[in-house]
Design a protein around this motif. Structure first.
Motif, PDB file in Angstrom:
ATOM      1  N   PRO A   1       0.982  -1.164   0.063  1.00 21.51           N
ATOM      2  CA  PRO A   1       0.050   0.108   0.053  1.00 21.51           C
ATOM      3  C   PRO A   1       0.797   1.353   0.037  1.00 21.51           C
ATOM      4  O   PRO A   1       0.367   2.331  -0.649  1.00 21.51           O
ATOM      5  N   ALA A   2       1.993   1.249   0.581  1.00 22.69           N
ATOM      6  CA  ALA A   2       2.644   2.527   0.577  1.00 22.69           C
ATOM      7  C   ALA A   2       3.307   2.790  -0.569  1.00 22.69           C
ATOM      8  O   ALA A   2       3.509   3.823  -1.166  1.00 22.69           O
ATOM      9  N   LEU A   3       3.798   1.607  -1.233  1.00 22.40           N
ATOM     10  CA  LEU A   3       4.401   1.771  -2.732  1.00 22.40           C
ATOM     11  C   LEU A   3       3.411   2.240  -3.727  1.00 22.40           C
ATOM     12  O   LEU A   3       3.659   3.307  -4.624  1.00 22.40           O
ATOM     13  N   LYS A   4       2.225   1.660  -3.470  1.00 20.52           N
ATOM     14  CA  LYS A   4       1.124   2.417  -4.582  1.00 20.52           C
ATOM     15  C   LYS A   4       0.704   3.512  -4.177  1.00 20.52           C
ATOM     16  O   LYS A   4       0.438   4.476  -5.104  1.00 20.52           O
ATOM     17  N   ARG A   5       0.746   4.250  -2.812  1.00 18.40           N
ATOM     18  CA  ARG A   5       0.355   5.598  -2.569  1.00 18.40           C
ATOM     19  C   ARG A   5       1.511   6.636  -3.186  1.00 18.40           C
ATOM     20  O   ARG A   5       1.245   7.409  -3.728  1.00 18.40           O
ATOM     21  N   GLU A   6       2.857   5.865  -3.151  1.00 21.68           N
ATOM     22  CA  GLU A   6       3.723   6.741  -3.556  1.00 21.68           C
ATOM     23  C   GLU A   6       3.753   6.938  -5.029  1.00 21.68           C
ATOM     24  O   GLU A   6       3.967   7.875  -5.383  1.00 21.68           O
ATOM     25  N   VAL A   7       3.382   5.929  -5.782  1.00 14.97           N
ATOM     26  CA  VAL A   7       3.447   5.946  -7.100  1.00 14.97           C
ATOM     27  C   VAL A   7       2.251   6.836  -7.751  1.00 14.97           C
ATOM     28  O   VAL A   7       2.262   7.520  -8.442  1.00 14.97           O
ATOM     29  N   GLU A   8       1.044   6.773  -6.986  1.00 14.06           N
ATOM     30  CA  GLU A   8       0.169   7.794  -7.223  1.00 14.06           C
ATOM     31  C   GLU A   8       0.334   9.223  -6.952  1.00 14.06           C
ATOM     32  O   GLU A   8      -0.005  10.022  -7.823  1.00 14.06           O
ATOM     33  N   GLU A   9       1.019   9.300  -6.012  1.00 14.15           N
ATOM     34  CA  GLU A   9       1.519  10.551  -5.569  1.00 14.15           C
ATOM     35  C   GLU A   9       2.580  11.276  -6.719  1.00 14.15           C
ATOM     36  O   GLU A   9       2.388  12.248  -7.234  1.00 14.15           O
ATOM     37  N   LEU A  10       3.360  10.345  -7.261  1.00 15.39           N
ATOM     38  CA  LEU A  10       4.258  10.726  -8.324  1.00 15.39           C
ATOM     39  C   LEU A  10       3.635  10.923  -9.546  1.00 15.39           C
ATOM     40  O   LEU A  10       4.088  12.027 -10.294  1.00 15.39           O
ATOM     41  N   ARG A  11       2.549  10.248  -9.896  1.00 13.23           N
ATOM     42  CA  ARG A  11       2.068  10.687 -11.010  1.00 13.23           C
ATOM     43  C   ARG A  11       1.009  11.877 -11.065  1.00 13.23           C
ATOM     44  O   ARG A  11       1.252  12.680 -12.011  1.00 13.23           O
ATOM     45  N   GLU A  12       0.682  12.223  -9.750  1.00 14.91           N
ATOM     46  CA  GLU A  12      -0.158  13.567  -9.625  1.00 14.91           C
ATOM     47  C   GLU A  12       1.080  14.552  -9.869  1.00 14.91           C
ATOM     48  O   GLU A  12       0.946  15.609 -10.247  1.00 14.91           O
ATOM     49  N   ARG A  13       2.187  14.269  -9.251  1.00 19.83           N
ATOM     50  CA  ARG A  13       3.053  15.428  -9.530  1.00 19.83           C
ATOM     51  C   ARG A  13       3.536  15.468 -10.802  1.00 19.83           C
ATOM     52  O   ARG A  13       3.881  16.815 -11.324  1.00 19.83           O
ATOM     53  N   VAL A  14       3.813  14.562 -11.642  1.00 16.21           N
ATOM     54  CA  VAL A  14       3.926  14.612 -13.058  1.00 16.21           C
ATOM     55  C   VAL A  14       2.864  15.358 -13.622  1.00 16.21           C
ATOM     56  O   VAL A  14       3.129  16.085 -14.676  1.00 16.21           O
ATOM     57  N   LYS A  15       1.653  15.016 -13.523  1.00 18.26           N
ATOM     58  CA  LYS A  15       0.427  15.766 -14.010  1.00 18.26           C
ATOM     59  C   LYS A  15       0.799  17.241 -13.822  1.00 18.26           C
ATOM     60  O   LYS A  15       0.592  18.116 -14.912  1.00 18.26           O
ATOM     61  N   VAL A  16       0.995  17.582 -12.695  1.00 19.69           N
ATOM     62  CA  VAL A  16       1.236  19.150 -12.256  1.00 19.69           C
ATOM     63  C   VAL A  16       2.237  19.476 -13.057  1.00 19.69           C
ATOM     64  O   VAL A  16       2.187  20.783 -13.725  1.00 19.69           O
ATOM     65  N   LEU A  17       3.323  19.119 -13.112  1.00 21.95           N
ATOM     66  CA  LEU A  17       4.694  19.462 -13.985  1.00 21.95           C
ATOM     67  C   LEU A  17       4.169  19.585 -15.271  1.00 21.95           C
ATOM     68  O   LEU A  17       4.655  20.597 -15.979  1.00 21.95           O
TER      69      LEU A  17
END
Length: 85
Positions: free
Chosen positions: A46-62
């Motif tokens: 779950p922690a890895l899954k959450r981190e991947v989702e956060e990184l995807r959101e950051r890429v979208k923002v960038l």
């Protein structure tokens, strides 16, 4: 049976045994690391899954930041080309 034939047969038996052991370990979720066997990481972390989702959101923002004020279609095509490389 000659001496060399016996050596070849013994080596072949040992090789087959190692392959079977590796297959057994892989089936039961452990990998060989030198002389120690360590279990594989959990597939659903779950922690890895959450981190991947956060990184995807950051890429979208960038991507949004990079495309503001420019021709978004052209820039989006450039981003996709960079992803393909």
């Amino acid at each position: 049976m000659s001496f060399w034939t016996a050596i070849v047969v013994i080596v072949a038996i040992l090789a087959v045994a190692e392959v079977l052991k590796a297959k057994h370990r892989a089936r039961h979720g452990s990998v060989a690391d030198g002389s120690e066997h360590q279990p594989l990481a959990q597939r659903e972390d779950p922690a890895l899954k959450r981190e991947v989702e956060e990184l995807r959101e950051r890429v979208k923002v960038l991507e949004r930041i990079a495309t503001d004020g420019r021709d978004t279609r052209l820039l989006s095509d450039e981003i996709e080309k960079l992803r393909d490389k």
